[in-house]
Design a protein around this motif. Structure first.
Motif, short mmCIF file in Angstrom:
data_model
loop_
_atom_site.label_atom_id
_atom_site.label_comp_id
_atom_site.label_asym_id
_atom_site.label_seq_id
_atom_site.Cartn_x
_atom_site.Cartn_y
_atom_site.Cartn_z
N SER A 299 45.11 42.38 38.93
CA SER A 299 45.39 41.87 37.58
C SER A 299 45.61 40.37 37.66
O SER A 299 45.79 39.80 38.74
N GLY A 300 45.61 39.72 36.48
CA GLY A 300 45.84 38.29 36.42
C GLY A 300 44.84 37.49 37.24
O GLY A 300 45.19 36.49 37.86
N ARG A 301 43.58 37.90 37.21
CA ARG A 301 42.58 37.26 38.07
C ARG A 301 42.06 35.99 37.42
O ARG A 301 41.59 35.99 36.29
N THR A 302 42.14 34.89 38.18
CA THR A 302 41.61 33.60 37.72
C THR A 302 40.81 32.97 38.85
O THR A 302 40.89 33.39 40.01
N PHE A 303 40.03 31.93 38.49
CA PHE A 303 39.23 31.26 39.51
C PHE A 303 39.17 29.77 39.20
O PHE A 303 39.42 29.32 38.09
#
Length: 365
Positions: A299-303
């Motif tokens: 969860s809370g995946r960012t790049f």
């Protein structure tokens, strides 16, 4: 893969020539009159931004794409690297293999703009001296290598990396093994009865949960640099990344990513799963384990898309190309080089002589 050199011109305030980024002074410096030019990051670019991964995989807005400057994109027909540089730049060979076979490269969409840059910290003069010492340390290389692999061909290159953040909730199941020992009767080589201890394993079910936060999990976006060499010069300290500004790129080549976000996402998840498996293995009780299965939920995946600095030397020896890579921030070096068949033969002959002397000495004793 792609290169971009000096996407935006930064004129010297004194003579008007193009200033280039100087890693030692951390300033833009004119190579003609020596004038140093301070600069500030464009406030419009703001702080580093981490994009939501799920939204980006659906569609990233066009305003987050491109290089904030005119550029020409070409692809090498030999190694397939994609390079981006000033439209006025001509006579360019491929930075990564040296081939002159470059053709225009057309894209359906502009690349995702970098959110950050890790500026060069190691100067070109330091790198040249470091590479000379590296050559000198390679005893098995041909004697002519130092003169034929010229250090004046070293180039500063910004290469693309993807960084990923995520929170992981990871239940796991496994079988935990506990050692115990039993006495086993037998006979020795003389036929005498002996009792020895034999180790056995008692297996029992085990389970647990790993909660872990991933911060800046790195995935290379390059296809032109040898990945094995790149892994040897890592890490690149992402905590020192600054907001993207073309001033940092002045005087350097920049590679456009060829590892797309979708592919990099899969690579990052594989890396995260490997880490979670190691963390789960540490929680398993007992002395050993088997059949470990993890069930991660992310969860809370960012790049982020960031550029990191390397010094790259590509040289030809015989009919082969070789690369030497230096981390432009830490100075770590890795490279490939040819081996001298004569030196290898001499080494084998020396080993045989030492072996024969050893055998004769034992027979004499």
């Amino acid at each position: 893969m792609a290169d971009i050199a000096a996407l935006e011109k930064h004129a010297c305030a004194a003579c008007g020539a193009q200033a280039v980024w100087n890693p030692s002074k951390q300033l833009l410096v004119c190579p003609f009159c020596g004038t140093s030019t301070p600069f500030t990051v464009d406030p419009a670019s703001g702080a580093l931004v981490e994009h939501d991964l799920a939204r980006a995989l659906r569609e990233l807005p066009d305003e987050s794409r491109g290089w904030l400057a005119d550029r020409r994109t070409v692809q090498c027909q030999s190694c397939k690297a994609v390079s981006v540089f000033d439209p006025e730049r001509v006579g360019q060979n491929c930075t990564f293999c040296g081939s002159p076979a470059l053709v225009d490269y057309r894209e359906i969409k502009a690349p995702i703009r970098p959110q950050g840059v890790l500026p060069f910290k190691v100067s070109e003069s330091q790198v040249r001296e470091q590479i000379r010492r590296w050559y000198a340390s390679k005893w098995l290389a041909p004697g002519s290598l130092k003169s034929r692999a010229l250090v004046d061909r070293v180039q500063g290159v910004y290469i693309p990396y993807w960084t990923f953040d995520a929170r992981a909730h990871c239940p796991w199941d496994a079988e935990a093994g506990h050692y115990y020992y039993v006495n086993v009767e037998g006979r020795d080589s003389k036929g005498n009865r002996v009792v020895r201890q034999e180790r056995r394993v008692r297996w029992e079910a085990a389970s647990g949960v790993v909660d872990h936060t991933f911060d800046d999990e790195l995935v290379p976006g390059t296809t032109g640099v040898d990945l094995n060499l790149l892994r040897q010069v890592e890490p690149f300290p992402t905590q020192d990344v600054v907001p993207y500004d073309t001033a940092f790129l002045s005087g350097h080549v920049v590679e456009q990513y060829q590892v797309a976000l979708t592919e990099a996402t899969g690579d990052s998840e594989a890396q995260m799963r490997a880490t979670l498996e190691q963390l789960a293995a540490r929680q398993i009780p007992g002395d050993t384990y088997r059949n470990l299965v993890i069930h991660p939920v992310f969860s809370g995946r960012t790049f982020k898309h960031v550029l990191v600095p390397i010094w790259l030397l590509v040289y030809m020896f015989g009919a082969r190309n070789f690369q030497v890579v230096v981390n432009g921030y830490t100075g770590r070096i890795a490279g490939r080089y040819p081996y001298s068949p004569w030196k290898i033969a001499l080494l084998i002959l020396l080993a045989i002589v030492v072996f024969v002397i050893f055998v004769l000495a034992n027979e004499g004793a």
